[in-house]
Design a protein around this motif. Structure first.
Motif, short mmCIF file in Angstrom:
data_model
loop_
_atom_site.label_atom_id
_atom_site.label_comp_id
_atom_site.label_asym_id
_atom_site.label_seq_id
_atom_site.Cartn_x
_atom_site.Cartn_y
_atom_site.Cartn_z
N SER A 144 0.85 -1.21 0.00
CA SER A 144 0.00 0.00 0.00
C SER A 144 0.88 1.25 0.00
O SER A 144 0.58 2.23 -0.68
N TYR A 145 1.96 1.21 0.77
CA TYR A 145 2.86 2.37 0.81
C TYR A 145 3.52 2.59 -0.55
O TYR A 145 3.73 3.73 -0.98
N SER A 146 3.84 1.50 -1.21
CA SER A 146 4.45 1.61 -2.53
C SER A 146 3.43 2.25 -3.50
O SER A 146 3.77 3.15 -4.26
N LEU A 147 2.18 1.78 -3.40
CA LEU A 147 1.14 2.36 -4.29
C LEU A 147 0.98 3.85 -4.04
O LEU A 147 0.89 4.64 -4.97
N LEU A 148 0.97 4.23 -2.77
CA LEU A 148 0.79 5.66 -2.45
C LEU A 148 2.01 6.46 -2.90
O LEU A 148 1.86 7.56 -3.45
N PHE A 149 3.17 5.89 -2.70
CA PHE A 149 4.40 6.61 -3.08
C PHE A 149 4.43 6.89 -4.58
O PHE A 149 4.76 7.99 -5.02
N PHE A 150 4.03 5.89 -5.36
CA PHE A 150 4.10 6.06 -6.82
C PHE A 150 2.83 6.67 -7.41
O PHE A 150 2.79 6.97 -8.60
N ASN A 151 1.78 6.82 -6.60
CA ASN A 151 0.52 7.41 -7.08
C ASN A 151 0.02 8.38 -6.02
O ASN A 151 -0.80 8.02 -5.19
N GLU A 152 0.49 9.59 -6.06
CA GLU A 152 0.19 10.50 -4.94
C GLU A 152 -1.30 10.86 -4.86
O GLU A 152 -1.76 11.33 -3.83
N ASN A 153 -2.07 10.59 -5.93
CA ASN A 153 -3.50 10.88 -5.88
C ASN A 153 -4.33 9.71 -5.36
O ASN A 153 -5.56 9.75 -5.40
N LEU A 154 -3.64 8.66 -4.91
CA LEU A 154 -4.36 7.45 -4.45
C LEU A 154 -5.52 7.75 -3.50
O LEU A 154 -6.57 7.14 -3.60
N PRO A 155 -5.38 8.69 -2.53
CA PRO A 155 -6.50 8.93 -1.60
C PRO A 155 -7.73 9.53 -2.27
O PRO A 155 -8.83 9.42 -1.73
N GLU A 156 -7.56 10.17 -3.42
CA GLU A 156 -8.73 10.84 -4.02
C GLU A 156 -9.18 10.21 -5.33
O GLU A 156 -10.38 10.15 -5.60
N LYS A 157 -8.22 9.78 -6.14
CA LYS A 157 -8.59 9.40 -7.52
C LYS A 157 -8.44 7.90 -7.74
O LYS A 157 -7.45 7.30 -7.32
N PRO A 158 -9.42 7.30 -8.46
CA PRO A 158 -9.29 5.87 -8.74
C PRO A 158 -8.09 5.60 -9.64
O PRO A 158 -7.85 6.35 -10.59
N LEU A 159 -7.35 4.54 -9.31
CA LEU A 159 -6.20 4.21 -10.15
C LEU A 159 -6.66 3.82 -11.56
O LEU A 159 -6.01 4.13 -12.53
N ARG A 160 -7.81 3.12 -11.62
CA ARG A 160 -8.39 2.84 -12.95
C ARG A 160 -9.29 4.01 -13.29
O ARG A 160 -10.38 4.16 -12.69
N GLU A 161 -8.84 4.81 -14.23
CA GLU A 161 -9.45 6.13 -14.43
C GLU A 161 -10.91 6.08 -14.83
O GLU A 161 -11.68 6.98 -14.51
N ASN A 162 -11.33 4.99 -15.54
CA ASN A 162 -12.73 4.95 -15.98
C ASN A 162 -13.70 4.95 -14.79
O ASN A 162 -14.86 5.34 -14.93
N PHE A 163 -13.22 4.57 -13.60
CA PHE A 163 -14.11 4.57 -12.43
C PHE A 163 -14.50 5.98 -11.98
O PHE A 163 -15.44 6.14 -11.23
N ALA A 164 -13.80 6.99 -12.47
CA ALA A 164 -14.19 8.37 -12.13
C ALA A 164 -15.56 8.68 -12.72
O ALA A 164 -16.27 9.55 -12.23
N ASP A 165 -15.97 7.95 -13.77
CA ASP A 165 -17.28 8.20 -14.40
C ASP A 165 -18.37 7.28 -13.90
O ASP A 165 -19.46 7.22 -14.46
N TYR A 166 -18.10 6.53 -12.84
CA TYR A 166 -19.11 5.60 -12.34
C TYR A 166 -20.35 6.38 -11.88
O TYR A 166 -20.22 7.43 -11.25
N PRO A 167 -21.56 5.90 -12.20
CA PRO A 167 -22.78 6.63 -11.80
C PRO A 167 -23.11 6.50 -10.31
O PRO A 167 -24.03 5.80 -9.92
N TRP A 168 -22.34 7.18 -9.48
CA TRP A 168 -22.56 7.13 -8.02
C TRP A 168 -23.86 7.85 -7.67
O TRP A 168 -24.34 8.72 -8.41
#
Ligand SMILES: Cc1cc2nc3c(=O)[nH]c(=O)nc-3n(C[C@H](O)[C@H](O)[C@H](O)COP(=O)(O)OP(=O)(O)OC[C@H]3O[C@@H](n4cnc5c(N)ncnc54)[C@H](O)[C@@H]3O)c2cc1C
Length: 365
Positions: free
Chosen positions: A171-195
Protein backbone atom coordinates in the motif's frame (compact mmCIF):
# COMPACT_ATOMS: atom_id res chain seq x y z
CA UNK A 1 25.63 18.23 13.99
CA UNK A 2 28.73 17.49 11.93
CA UNK A 3 30.30 20.64 13.39
CA UNK A 4 29.70 19.19 16.85
CA UNK A 5 31.49 16.00 15.82
CA UNK A 6 28.31 13.95 15.68
CA UNK A 7 27.60 11.83 12.65
CA UNK A 8 23.89 11.52 11.94
CA UNK A 9 22.36 8.86 9.72
CA UNK A 10 18.63 8.42 9.18
CA UNK A 11 16.81 5.15 8.48
CA UNK A 12 13.25 4.42 7.50
CA UNK A 13 11.76 2.76 10.56
CA UNK A 14 8.22 2.65 9.29
CA UNK A 15 8.81 0.26 6.38
CA UNK A 16 10.87 -2.86 5.77
CA UNK A 17 12.11 -1.37 2.52
CA UNK A 18 11.88 2.00 0.85
CA UNK A 19 9.21 1.88 -1.90
CA UNK A 20 11.76 2.25 -4.70
CA UNK A 21 13.82 -0.70 -3.42
CA UNK A 22 11.17 -3.33 -4.18
CA UNK A 23 11.19 -3.24 -7.96
CA UNK A 24 10.24 -5.33 -10.94
CA UNK A 25 12.77 -6.83 -13.32
CA UNK A 26 12.58 -3.71 -15.46
CA UNK A 27 13.15 -1.48 -12.42
CA UNK A 28 9.61 -0.11 -11.99
CA UNK A 29 7.10 -0.43 -9.16
CA UNK A 30 4.83 -3.45 -8.81
CA UNK A 31 1.09 -3.12 -9.52
CA UNK A 32 0.29 -6.63 -8.35
CA UNK A 33 0.78 -7.91 -4.81
CA UNK A 34 1.97 -11.52 -5.30
CA UNK A 35 5.21 -10.72 -7.22
CA UNK A 36 5.78 -7.72 -4.88
CA UNK A 37 5.68 -10.09 -1.91
CA UNK A 38 7.92 -12.64 -3.66
CA UNK A 39 10.57 -9.97 -4.24
CA UNK A 40 10.26 -8.50 -0.74
CA UNK A 41 10.69 -11.99 0.75
CA UNK A 42 13.79 -12.55 -1.39
CA UNK A 43 15.51 -9.27 -0.58
CA UNK A 44 14.27 -9.14 3.04
CA UNK A 45 14.38 -6.06 5.27
CA UNK A 46 16.96 -3.35 4.63
CA UNK A 47 18.95 -4.13 7.77
CA UNK A 48 19.00 -6.19 10.94
CA UNK A 49 17.13 -4.96 13.94
CA UNK A 50 19.00 -2.62 16.30
CA UNK A 51 16.57 -2.90 19.16
CA UNK A 52 16.95 -4.27 21.84
CA UNK A 53 20.74 -3.86 21.54
CA UNK A 54 20.65 -0.15 20.79
CA UNK A 55 22.14 1.99 23.51
CA UNK A 56 19.99 4.45 25.32
CA UNK A 57 20.66 8.11 24.64
CA UNK A 58 20.58 10.01 27.90
CA UNK A 59 17.91 12.69 28.01
CA UNK A 60 18.07 15.94 29.98
CA UNK A 61 18.67 15.51 33.72
CA UNK A 62 15.71 17.64 34.66
CA UNK A 63 12.41 17.68 32.81
CA UNK A 64 11.75 21.07 31.26
CA UNK A 65 8.94 23.09 32.83
CA UNK A 66 5.66 22.18 31.24
CA UNK A 67 1.89 22.09 31.67
CA UNK A 68 0.33 18.88 32.92
CA UNK A 69 -1.26 17.09 29.99
CA UNK A 70 -4.40 16.39 32.02
CA UNK A 71 -4.86 20.16 32.57
CA UNK A 72 -5.47 20.57 28.88
CA UNK A 73 -8.74 18.63 29.23
CA UNK A 74 -8.29 16.87 25.91
CA UNK A 75 -10.26 13.76 26.81
CA UNK A 76 -14.03 13.81 26.25
CA UNK A 77 -16.17 13.74 29.39
CA UNK A 78 -19.76 14.60 28.56
CA UNK A 79 -20.28 12.03 27.18
CA UNK A 80 -17.04 10.10 27.47
CA UNK A 81 -17.31 8.52 24.02
CA UNK A 82 -13.69 7.40 24.21
CA UNK A 83 -14.25 5.12 27.20
CA UNK A 84 -14.43 1.87 25.28
CA UNK A 85 -11.60 2.92 23.00
CA UNK A 86 -9.40 3.45 26.07
CA UNK A 87 -10.37 0.03 27.44
CA UNK A 88 -9.38 -1.71 24.24
CA UNK A 89 -5.93 -0.30 23.64
CA UNK A 90 -2.69 0.32 25.51
CA UNK A 91 -0.95 3.05 23.55
CA UNK A 92 2.83 3.17 23.60
CA UNK A 93 5.80 0.97 22.79
CA UNK A 94 5.29 -1.36 25.74
CA UNK A 95 1.65 -1.91 24.80
CA UNK A 96 2.74 -2.68 21.24
CA UNK A 97 5.40 -5.18 22.33
CA UNK A 98 2.97 -6.89 24.70
CA UNK A 99 0.46 -7.17 21.87
CA UNK A 100 3.04 -8.71 19.54
CA UNK A 101 4.23 -11.20 22.17
CA UNK A 102 0.70 -12.16 23.06
CA UNK A 103 -0.10 -12.77 19.41
CA UNK A 104 3.07 -14.78 18.71
CA UNK A 105 2.60 -16.88 21.86
CA UNK A 106 -1.11 -17.54 21.55
CA UNK A 107 -2.76 -16.80 18.22
CA UNK A 108 -0.43 -17.05 15.27
CA UNK A 109 -0.98 -20.76 14.65
CA UNK A 110 -4.69 -20.07 14.19
CA UNK A 111 -4.02 -17.06 11.98
CA UNK A 112 -4.18 -18.65 8.50
CA UNK A 113 -7.41 -20.49 9.13
CA UNK A 114 -8.98 -18.03 11.55
CA UNK A 115 -8.05 -14.54 10.40
CA UNK A 116 -11.38 -14.13 8.62
CA UNK A 117 -13.45 -14.76 11.76
CA UNK A 118 -14.53 -11.53 13.44
CA UNK A 119 -16.07 -13.48 16.31
CA UNK A 120 -12.60 -14.73 17.36
CA UNK A 121 -9.38 -12.99 18.40
CA UNK A 122 -7.05 -14.50 15.83
CA UNK A 123 -5.41 -11.40 14.36
CA UNK A 124 -2.63 -9.38 15.96
CA UNK A 125 -4.41 -6.03 16.44
CA UNK A 126 -1.06 -4.37 15.87
CA UNK A 127 -2.43 -1.89 13.33
CA UNK A 128 -2.85 1.13 15.66
CA UNK A 129 0.63 0.57 17.04
CA UNK A 130 2.04 0.46 13.51
CA UNK A 131 0.04 3.54 12.53
CA UNK A 132 1.48 5.54 15.44
CA UNK A 133 5.00 4.20 14.99
CA UNK A 134 4.99 2.43 18.35
CA UNK A 135 6.35 -0.71 16.77
CA UNK A 136 8.17 -1.15 13.47
CA UNK A 137 7.50 -3.77 10.82
CA UNK A 138 11.14 -4.79 11.31
CA UNK A 139 10.46 -5.65 14.96
CA UNK A 140 7.46 -7.70 13.86
CA UNK A 141 9.44 -9.40 11.08
CA UNK A 142 12.38 -10.23 13.36
CA UNK A 143 10.29 -11.54 16.25
CA UNK A 144 8.24 -13.70 13.87
CA UNK A 145 11.35 -15.12 12.16
CA UNK A 146 12.93 -15.83 15.56
CA UNK A 147 9.86 -17.79 16.64
CA UNK A 148 9.84 -19.68 13.37
CA UNK A 149 13.57 -20.46 13.60
CA UNK A 150 13.06 -21.69 17.18
CA UNK A 151 10.45 -24.14 15.85
CA UNK A 152 7.78 -22.49 17.98
CA UNK A 153 5.42 -21.64 15.16
CA UNK A 154 4.77 -23.19 11.78
CA UNK A 155 6.42 -21.70 8.69
CA UNK A 156 3.02 -21.49 7.05
CA UNK A 157 1.50 -19.44 9.88
CA UNK A 158 4.52 -17.14 10.08
CA UNK A 159 4.64 -16.48 6.34
CA UNK A 160 0.91 -15.91 6.10
CA UNK A 161 1.14 -13.31 8.86
CA UNK A 162 4.18 -11.61 7.34
CA UNK A 163 2.49 -11.54 3.95
CA UNK A 164 -0.26 -9.41 5.51
CA UNK A 165 2.37 -7.08 6.94
CA UNK A 166 3.67 -6.95 3.37
CA UNK A 167 0.26 -5.73 2.15
CA UNK A 168 1.02 -2.66 4.21
CA UNK A 169 4.34 -2.25 2.39
CA UNK A 170 2.54 -2.71 -0.93
CA UNK A 171 0.00 0.00 0.00
CA UNK A 172 2.86 2.37 0.81
CA UNK A 173 4.45 1.61 -2.53
CA UNK A 174 1.14 2.36 -4.29
CA UNK A 175 0.79 5.66 -2.45
CA UNK A 176 4.40 6.61 -3.08
CA UNK A 177 4.10 6.06 -6.82
CA UNK A 178 0.52 7.41 -7.08
CA UNK A 179 0.19 10.50 -4.94
CA UNK A 180 -3.50 10.88 -5.88
CA UNK A 181 -4.36 7.45 -4.45
CA UNK A 182 -6.50 8.93 -1.60
CA UNK A 183 -8.73 10.84 -4.02
CA UNK A 184 -8.59 9.40 -7.52
CA UNK A 185 -9.29 5.87 -8.74
CA UNK A 186 -6.20 4.21 -10.15
CA UNK A 187 -8.39 2.84 -12.95
CA UNK A 188 -9.45 6.13 -14.43
CA UNK A 189 -12.73 4.95 -15.98
CA UNK A 190 -14.11 4.57 -12.43
CA UNK A 191 -14.19 8.37 -12.13
CA UNK A 192 -17.28 8.20 -14.40
CA UNK A 193 -19.11 5.60 -12.34
CA UNK A 194 -22.78 6.63 -11.80
CA UNK A 195 -22.56 7.13 -8.02
CA UNK A 196 -25.60 8.25 -6.01
CA UNK A 197 -25.83 11.26 -3.74
CA UNK A 198 -27.46 9.74 -0.66
CA UNK A 199 -26.73 11.62 2.59
CA UNK A 200 -29.38 9.65 4.51
CA UNK A 201 -27.99 6.34 3.33
CA UNK A 202 -24.50 7.44 4.28
CA UNK A 203 -25.71 8.39 7.77
CA UNK A 204 -27.45 5.02 8.21
CA UNK A 205 -24.20 3.27 7.23
CA UNK A 206 -22.10 5.41 9.57
CA UNK A 207 -24.42 4.80 12.52
CA UNK A 208 -24.78 1.06 11.88
CA UNK A 209 -28.47 1.27 11.01
CA UNK A 210 -28.65 -0.37 7.58
CA UNK A 211 -30.76 -3.33 8.75
CA UNK A 212 -28.01 -5.79 7.72
CA UNK A 213 -26.59 -7.07 11.04
CA UNK A 214 -23.04 -7.87 9.92
CA UNK A 215 -22.70 -4.40 8.38
CA UNK A 216 -24.20 -2.69 11.41
CA UNK A 217 -22.13 -4.69 13.90
CA UNK A 218 -18.96 -3.68 12.03
CA UNK A 219 -19.87 0.00 11.97
CA UNK A 220 -20.72 -0.07 15.68
CA UNK A 221 -17.47 -1.88 16.50
CA UNK A 222 -15.68 0.90 14.68
CA UNK A 223 -17.51 3.64 16.57
CA UNK A 224 -17.16 1.99 19.96
CA UNK A 225 -13.59 0.68 19.79
CA UNK A 226 -11.93 2.60 16.93
CA UNK A 227 -11.13 -0.64 15.10
CA UNK A 228 -12.92 -3.11 12.86
CA UNK A 229 -12.02 -6.63 11.84
CA UNK A 230 -10.54 -6.83 8.31
CA UNK A 231 -13.20 -9.19 6.92
CA UNK A 232 -15.94 -6.87 8.18
CA UNK A 233 -14.12 -3.82 6.76
CA UNK A 234 -14.41 -5.53 3.38
CA UNK A 235 -18.11 -6.29 3.90
CA UNK A 236 -19.08 -2.77 5.06
CA UNK A 237 -17.01 -1.19 2.29
CA UNK A 238 -18.61 -3.41 -0.36
CA UNK A 239 -22.04 -2.52 1.04
CA UNK A 240 -21.42 1.23 0.88
CA UNK A 241 -19.90 1.15 -2.59
CA UNK A 242 -21.87 -1.55 -4.35
CA UNK A 243 -25.22 -1.77 -2.54
CA UNK A 244 -25.60 1.92 -1.72
CA UNK A 245 -23.58 3.25 -4.70
CA UNK A 246 -21.94 5.84 -2.48
CA UNK A 247 -18.46 6.87 -3.64
CA UNK A 248 -15.65 4.95 -1.90
CA UNK A 249 -14.04 8.27 -0.95
CA UNK A 250 -16.95 8.94 1.47
CA UNK A 251 -16.30 5.63 3.21
CA UNK A 252 -12.56 6.25 3.33
CA UNK A 253 -13.22 9.67 4.90
CA UNK A 254 -15.38 8.13 7.66
CA UNK A 255 -12.77 5.46 8.36
CA UNK A 256 -10.12 8.17 8.44
CA UNK A 257 -12.07 10.04 11.13
CA UNK A 258 -12.95 7.04 13.28
CA UNK A 259 -10.22 4.37 13.01
CA UNK A 260 -7.51 4.28 15.66
CA UNK A 261 -5.30 2.71 12.98
CA UNK A 262 -6.18 5.26 10.27
CA UNK A 263 -3.33 5.08 7.78
CA UNK A 264 -3.41 6.99 4.52
CA UNK A 265 -1.71 4.30 2.46
CA UNK A 266 -3.61 1.30 3.84
CA UNK A 267 -6.94 3.07 3.95
CA UNK A 268 -6.78 4.49 0.43
CA UNK A 269 -5.38 1.32 -1.16
CA UNK A 270 -7.92 -0.89 0.64
CA UNK A 271 -10.93 1.23 -0.32
CA UNK A 272 -9.77 1.25 -3.92
CA UNK A 273 -9.21 -2.50 -3.72
CA UNK A 274 -12.79 -3.15 -2.55
CA UNK A 275 -14.19 -0.68 -5.09
CA UNK A 276 -12.41 -2.60 -7.84
CA UNK A 277 -10.66 0.50 -9.11
CA UNK A 278 -7.25 0.01 -7.49
CA UNK A 279 -4.12 -1.91 -8.33
CA UNK A 280 -4.54 -5.66 -8.05
CA UNK A 281 -8.13 -4.94 -7.05
CA UNK A 282 -10.84 -7.41 -6.25
CA UNK A 283 -13.02 -7.50 -9.37
CA UNK A 284 -15.87 -5.00 -9.37
CA UNK A 285 -18.44 -7.73 -9.99
CA UNK A 286 -17.52 -9.48 -6.73
CA UNK A 287 -20.33 -8.04 -4.65
CA UNK A 288 -20.56 -9.38 -1.13
CA UNK A 289 -23.95 -10.62 0.00
CA UNK A 290 -24.09 -9.39 3.61
CA UNK A 291 -26.33 -12.26 4.72
CA UNK A 292 -24.16 -15.06 3.34
CA UNK A 293 -20.96 -13.31 4.45
CA UNK A 294 -22.42 -13.04 7.96
CA UNK A 295 -23.39 -16.72 8.01
CA UNK A 296 -19.97 -17.80 6.76
CA UNK A 297 -17.70 -15.72 8.96
CA UNK A 298 -19.85 -15.21 12.05
CA UNK A 299 -21.65 -18.57 11.97
CA UNK A 300 -23.11 -18.42 15.48
CA UNK A 301 -23.83 -14.70 15.37
CA UNK A 302 -21.60 -13.99 18.38
CA UNK A 303 -19.98 -10.98 16.73
CA UNK A 304 -23.34 -9.49 15.78
CA UNK A 305 -24.73 -10.05 19.27
CA UNK A 306 -21.71 -8.38 20.86
CA UNK A 307 -22.15 -5.16 18.93
CA UNK A 308 -25.91 -5.17 18.38
CA UNK A 309 -27.35 -5.83 21.82
CA UNK A 310 -30.86 -5.20 20.44
CA UNK A 311 -30.54 -8.53 18.56
CA UNK A 312 -29.06 -10.42 21.51
CA UNK A 313 -32.00 -12.78 21.93
CA UNK A 314 -32.52 -13.54 18.24
CA UNK A 315 -31.88 -17.22 17.42
CA UNK A 316 -28.87 -18.08 15.27
CA UNK A 317 -31.10 -19.04 12.32
CA UNK A 318 -32.21 -15.42 11.82
CA UNK A 319 -29.32 -13.47 13.28
CA UNK A 320 -28.02 -12.32 9.88
CA UNK A 321 -31.49 -11.68 8.40
CA UNK A 322 -33.90 -10.59 11.15
CA UNK A 323 -36.58 -9.60 8.63
CA UNK A 324 -36.96 -13.27 7.72
CA UNK A 325 -37.89 -14.23 11.30
CA UNK A 326 -41.57 -15.02 11.97
CA UNK A 327 -43.43 -12.50 14.13
CA UNK A 328 -43.57 -14.78 17.21
CA UNK A 329 -39.78 -15.29 17.09
CA UNK A 330 -39.23 -11.53 16.88
CA UNK A 331 -41.63 -10.95 19.74
CA UNK A 332 -39.92 -13.52 21.94
CA UNK A 333 -36.60 -11.76 21.19
CA UNK A 334 -38.08 -8.32 22.09
CA UNK A 335 -37.50 -7.05 18.57
CA UNK A 336 -39.89 -4.71 16.80
CA UNK A 337 -38.55 -4.26 13.29
CA UNK A 338 -38.65 -0.64 12.21
CA UNK A 339 -38.53 0.41 15.90
CA UNK A 340 -35.86 -1.42 17.87
CA UNK A 341 -33.90 -2.44 14.76
CA UNK A 342 -34.37 -1.22 11.16
CA UNK A 343 -35.71 -3.10 8.18
CA UNK A 344 -33.01 -3.41 5.47
CA UNK A 345 -32.57 0.00 3.87
CA UNK A 346 -32.01 -1.62 0.49
CA UNK A 347 -32.85 -4.90 -1.20
CA UNK A 348 -29.53 -6.61 -1.83
CA UNK A 349 -30.58 -8.50 -4.97
CA UNK A 350 -31.85 -5.30 -6.62
CA UNK A 351 -28.78 -3.36 -5.49
CA UNK A 352 -26.49 -5.99 -6.93
CA UNK A 353 -28.07 -5.76 -10.39
CA UNK A 354 -27.97 -1.96 -10.24
CA UNK A 355 -24.28 -1.94 -9.33
CA UNK A 356 -23.46 -4.28 -12.22
CA UNK A 357 -25.39 -2.08 -14.65
CA UNK A 358 -23.29 0.90 -13.54
CA UNK A 359 -20.17 -1.16 -14.07
CA UNK A 360 -21.24 -2.12 -17.57
CA UNK A 361 -21.79 1.57 -18.35
CA UNK A 362 -18.22 2.55 -17.53
CA UNK A 363 -16.80 -0.58 -19.11
CA UNK A 364 -18.40 0.14 -22.45
CA UNK A 365 -17.80 3.90 -22.29
C1 LIG B 1 -11.86 -0.72 3.50
C2 LIG B 1 -10.63 -1.01 4.30
C3 LIG B 1 -9.96 0.03 4.95
C4 LIG B 1 -8.78 -0.21 5.68
N1 LIG B 1 -8.16 0.82 6.33
C5 LIG B 1 -7.01 0.58 7.02
C6 LIG B 1 -6.34 1.65 7.72
O1 LIG B 1 -6.74 2.82 7.68
N2 LIG B 1 -5.24 1.33 8.44
C7 LIG B 1 -4.73 0.05 8.49
O2 LIG B 1 -3.72 -0.18 9.15
N3 LIG B 1 -5.34 -0.95 7.82
C8 LIG B 1 -6.45 -0.74 7.11
N4 LIG B 1 -7.07 -1.78 6.46
C9 LIG B 1 -6.40 -3.11 6.39
C10 LIG B 1 -6.75 -4.11 7.49
O3 LIG B 1 -8.13 -4.20 7.66
C11 LIG B 1 -6.12 -3.76 8.84
O4 LIG B 1 -4.75 -3.49 8.69
C12 LIG B 1 -6.26 -4.95 9.82
O5 LIG B 1 -7.61 -5.27 10.00
C13 LIG B 1 -5.63 -4.57 11.14
O6 LIG B 1 -5.86 -5.57 12.09
P1 LIG B 1 -4.65 -6.43 12.65
O7 LIG B 1 -3.56 -5.54 13.11
O8 LIG B 1 -5.23 -7.38 13.66
O9 LIG B 1 -4.19 -7.22 11.35
P2 LIG B 1 -3.32 -8.54 11.16
O10 LIG B 1 -4.13 -9.47 10.33
O11 LIG B 1 -2.81 -9.05 12.44
O12 LIG B 1 -2.12 -8.06 10.23
C14 LIG B 1 -0.90 -7.51 10.74
C15 LIG B 1 -0.63 -6.17 10.11
O13 LIG B 1 -0.52 -6.32 8.70
C16 LIG B 1 -1.08 -5.17 8.03
N5 LIG B 1 -2.25 -5.59 7.24
C17 LIG B 1 -3.07 -6.63 7.46
N6 LIG B 1 -4.01 -6.71 6.48
C18 LIG B 1 -3.76 -5.67 5.65
C19 LIG B 1 -4.38 -5.20 4.45
N7 LIG B 1 -5.43 -5.84 3.89
N8 LIG B 1 -3.87 -4.10 3.85
C20 LIG B 1 -2.80 -3.46 4.38
N9 LIG B 1 -2.17 -3.86 5.51
C21 LIG B 1 -2.65 -4.95 6.14
C22 LIG B 1 -1.53 -4.21 9.13
O14 LIG B 1 -0.51 -3.29 9.36
C23 LIG B 1 -1.74 -5.15 10.32
O15 LIG B 1 -1.62 -4.49 11.56
C24 LIG B 1 -8.27 -1.55 5.74
C25 LIG B 1 -8.95 -2.58 5.08
C26 LIG B 1 -10.12 -2.32 4.38
C27 LIG B 1 -10.83 -3.46 3.68
Amino acid sequence: MKGAGVNVETFNGSLLREPWEVKTGSGGPYRVFTPFWKTLKEIGPARAQLWPNSRKIAGPQKNPKSDKLSDWGLLPTKPNWANEIAQNWTPGEQGARDRLNHFLNNNIDDYSAGRDRPDKEFTSKLSPHLAFGEISPLQIWTATYDKMAGGNISDEAAMKFLSEVAWREFSYSLLFFNENLPEKPLRENFADYPWRDDPEGLKAWQLGLTGYPIVDAGMRQLWRTGWMHNRVRMIVASFLIKDQLIPWQEGAAWFWDTLVDADLANNSASWQWVAGCGADASPYFRIFNPVTQGGKFDPDGDYVREFLPELKKLPKKYIHAPWKAPEDVLQAADIKLGKTYPFPIIDHAMARERALEGYNEIRSA
